[in-house]
Design a protein around this motif. Structure first.
Motif, PDB file in Angstrom:
ATOM      1  N   THR A  79       0.865  -1.171   0.000  1.00  0.00           N
ATOM      2  CA  THR A  79       0.000   0.000   0.000  1.00  0.00           C
ATOM      3  C   THR A  79       0.905   1.225   0.000  1.00  0.00           C
ATOM      4  O   THR A  79       1.836   1.310   0.808  1.00  0.00           O
ATOM      5  N   LEU A  80       0.664   2.148  -0.909  1.00  0.00           N
ATOM      6  CA  LEU A  80       1.515   3.331  -1.032  1.00  0.00           C
ATOM      7  C   LEU A  80       1.368   4.242   0.182  1.00  0.00           C
ATOM      8  O   LEU A  80       0.251   4.617   0.549  1.00  0.00           O
ATOM      9  N   VAL A 107      -4.162   3.461  -2.591  1.00  0.00           N
ATOM     10  CA  VAL A 107      -3.285   3.297  -3.752  1.00  0.00           C
ATOM     11  C   VAL A 107      -2.319   2.155  -3.468  1.00  0.00           C
ATOM     12  O   VAL A 107      -1.616   2.158  -2.456  1.00  0.00           O
ATOM     13  N   PHE A 108      -2.307   1.200  -4.372  1.00  0.00           N
ATOM     14  CA  PHE A 108      -1.369   0.089  -4.312  1.00  0.00           C
ATOM     15  C   PHE A 108      -0.141   0.472  -5.120  1.00  0.00           C
ATOM     16  O   PHE A 108      -0.251   0.934  -6.249  1.00  0.00           O
ATOM     17  N   TRP A 140      -6.819   2.126  -6.680  1.00  0.00           N
ATOM     18  CA  TRP A 140      -5.817   2.696  -7.572  1.00  0.00           C
ATOM     19  C   TRP A 140      -4.549   1.845  -7.512  1.00  0.00           C
ATOM     20  O   TRP A 140      -4.265   1.234  -6.485  1.00  0.00           O
ATOM     21  N   THR A 141      -3.764   1.877  -8.605  1.00  0.00           N
ATOM     22  CA  THR A 141      -2.443   1.256  -8.618  1.00  0.00           C
ATOM     23  C   THR A 141      -1.464   2.245  -9.217  1.00  0.00           C
ATOM     24  O   THR A 141      -1.797   2.972 -10.161  1.00  0.00           O
ATOM     25  N   THR A 142      -0.271   2.271  -8.661  1.00  0.00           N
ATOM     26  CA  THR A 142       0.806   3.073  -9.229  1.00  0.00           C
ATOM     27  C   THR A 142       2.045   2.196  -9.358  1.00  0.00           C
ATOM     28  O   THR A 142       2.185   1.196  -8.660  1.00  0.00           O
ATOM     29  N   LEU A 143       2.894   2.571 -10.282  1.00  0.00           N
ATOM     30  CA  LEU A 143       4.179   1.902 -10.447  1.00  0.00           C
ATOM     31  C   LEU A 143       5.140   2.899 -11.062  1.00  0.00           C
ATOM     32  O   LEU A 143       4.733   3.973 -11.519  1.00  0.00           O
ATOM     33  N   MET A 180       3.538   5.904 -13.241  1.00  0.00           N
ATOM     34  CA  MET A 180       2.306   5.590 -13.961  1.00  0.00           C
ATOM     35  C   MET A 180       1.196   5.327 -12.963  1.00  0.00           C
ATOM     36  O   MET A 180       1.430   4.878 -11.848  1.00  0.00           O
ATOM     37  N   LEU A 181      -0.027   5.577 -13.410  1.00  0.00           N
ATOM     38  CA  LEU A 181      -1.213   5.367 -12.585  1.00  0.00           C
ATOM     39  C   LEU A 181      -2.223   4.495 -13.327  1.00  0.00           C
ATOM     40  O   LEU A 181      -2.454   4.692 -14.532  1.00  0.00           O
TER      41      LEU A 181
END
Length: 188
Positions: A79-80, A107-108, A140-143, A180-181
């Motif tokens: 988890t961010l 946000v993951f 949400w996911t971010t990387l 990126m999202l």
């Protein structure tokens, strides 16, 4: 090929119990130019980052194994934390709803996704991604993706990710990354 979830709250194998396997995959994936010989990509540095992530909120691993049990790929993330340095450094470039989601713990952060070279081009990376992201409580996911890491850099936008108009470095010695999202409902 089953993609078993392995997290801090599941029964064996635990992430600590498979750290050698995870590190071996990393060593093979990143043991080639331009990564080989770069201290940022050393196996020891990765192992430190990986084991440090075990204690982060929401840590989880999803693995891909052959029928004989051999590990061929995995994805892991947490988890961010909204105060994470790279995330905070691009706050002005992020959509307001993404910032709000991070503040809410929604946000993951997909930290690593890798597949052994012998198992690429079989859809394993996408299956690992979708299994992980689809099973997370965060919407949400971010990387972050190294800007010249093809084909990954091109794959993520095809999978629904938006490239944030900012570039980051995770450390002074790291390469440059594109954040990126993946917005809610964009998976699949």
């Amino acid at each position: 090929m089953p993609l078993p979830r392995t997290g801090t709250s599941t029964v064996p194998p635990t992430p600590r119990g498979i750290v050698d396997e995870l590190t071996s995959v990393y060593a093979e994936v990143y043991g080639v130019p331009p990564y080989a010989g770069d201290p940022f990509f050393s196996v020891e540095t990765f192992a430190d980052r990986l084991t440090a992530a075990f204690t982060m909120h929401g840590f989880e691993v999803v693995t891909a194994r052959l029928d004989d049990g051999a590990l061929v790929g995995y994805v892991h993330g947490v988890t961010l934390a909204p105060d994470r340095a790279w995330w905070a450094s691009i706050a002005d470039d992020l959509p307001a709803d993404a910032m709000q989601a991070a503040e809410a713990g929604d946000v993951f952060w997909l930290r690593e996704l890798m597949v052994l070279p012998k198992a690429t081009n079989q859809g394993i990376g996408r299956r690992l991604h979708d299994e992980m992201v689809g099973g997370r409580p965060e919407s949400w996911t971010t990387l972050t993706c190294i800007v010249d890491n093809e084909p990954a850099r091109s794959a993520y936008p095809r999978w629904g990710y938006e490239v944030v108009d900012a570039r980051i470095k995770h450390a002074p010695e790291s390469p440059v990354y594109d954040p990126m999202l993946l917005r809610p409902g964009r998976l699949g």
